[in-house]
Design a protein around this motif. Structure first.
Motif, mmCIF file in Angstrom:
data_model
loop_
_atom_site.group_PDB
_atom_site.id
_atom_site.type_symbol
_atom_site.label_atom_id
_atom_site.label_comp_id
_atom_site.label_asym_id
_atom_site.label_seq_id
_atom_site.Cartn_x
_atom_site.Cartn_y
_atom_site.Cartn_z
ATOM 1 N N GLN A 39 0.829 -1.207 0.000
ATOM 2 C CA GLN A 39 0.000 0.000 0.000
ATOM 3 C C GLN A 39 0.865 1.260 0.000
ATOM 4 O O GLN A 39 0.585 2.213 -0.725
ATOM 5 C CB GLN A 39 -0.934 0.019 1.217
ATOM 6 N N ALA A 40 1.928 1.265 0.797
ATOM 7 C CA ALA A 40 2.825 2.421 0.826
ATOM 8 C C ALA A 40 3.498 2.616 -0.529
ATOM 9 O O ALA A 40 3.626 3.745 -1.012
ATOM 10 C CB ALA A 40 3.864 2.255 1.924
ATOM 11 N N SER A 41 3.905 1.521 -1.155
ATOM 12 C CA SER A 41 4.525 1.616 -2.480
ATOM 13 C C SER A 41 3.539 2.157 -3.506
ATOM 14 O O SER A 41 3.887 3.018 -4.319
ATOM 15 C CB SER A 41 5.042 0.250 -2.927
ATOM 16 N N LEU A 42 2.302 1.659 -3.466
ATOM 17 C CA LEU A 42 1.273 2.148 -4.385
ATOM 18 C C LEU A 42 1.041 3.641 -4.180
ATOM 19 O O LEU A 42 1.008 4.424 -5.143
ATOM 20 C CB LEU A 42 -0.034 1.381 -4.192
ATOM 21 N N ASP A 43 0.897 4.056 -2.929
ATOM 22 C CA ASP A 43 0.660 5.472 -2.633
ATOM 23 C C ASP A 43 1.819 6.346 -3.109
ATOM 24 O O ASP A 43 1.600 7.442 -3.646
ATOM 25 C CB ASP A 43 0.422 5.680 -1.140
ATOM 26 N N ASN A 44 3.047 5.871 -2.948
ATOM 27 C CA ASN A 44 4.210 6.642 -3.406
ATOM 28 C C ASN A 44 4.228 6.781 -4.924
ATOM 29 O O ASN A 44 4.536 7.852 -5.453
ATOM 30 C CB ASN A 44 5.508 5.992 -2.924
ATOM 31 N N HIS A 45 3.894 5.722 -5.621
ATOM 32 C CA HIS A 45 3.849 5.793 -7.081
ATOM 33 C C HIS A 45 2.723 6.712 -7.543
ATOM 34 O O HIS A 45 2.902 7.524 -8.468
ATOM 35 C CB HIS A 45 3.683 4.397 -7.688
#
Length: 78
Positions: A39-45
């Motif tokens: 989820q954190a990776s998705l939000d950063n992208h």
């Protein structure tokens, strides 16, 4: 003996295979660990894509919650 934690940050599909044989061969010494949740990776992208959308619109503010909802809704259609 404490294991060495290996965190692969920004390891592309090309870079990852070079680390895997070492970790498999030395599993008593090293292990891969997660640095961030999916989820954190998705939000950063999504934030990076929103910044680009803002740039293309001459700096118009992009509301992240709306941007995220739009992107996720369009990907659900595919």
């Amino acid at each position: 003996m404490k294991k060495i934690n290996l965190a692969l940050i920004g390891a592309s599909a090309r870079g990852l295979p070079s680390y895997v044989p070492y970790v498999l061969a030395h599993s008593d010494e090293a292990e891969f660990v997660a640095v961030a949740s999916a989820q954190a990776s998705l939000d950063n992208h999504l934030m990076a894509f929103a910044a680009e959308a803002s740039r293309l619109r001459q700096g118009l503010v992009v509301e992240m919650s709306e941007f995220k909802a739009t992107i996720l809704a369009s990907s659900a259609c595919n």
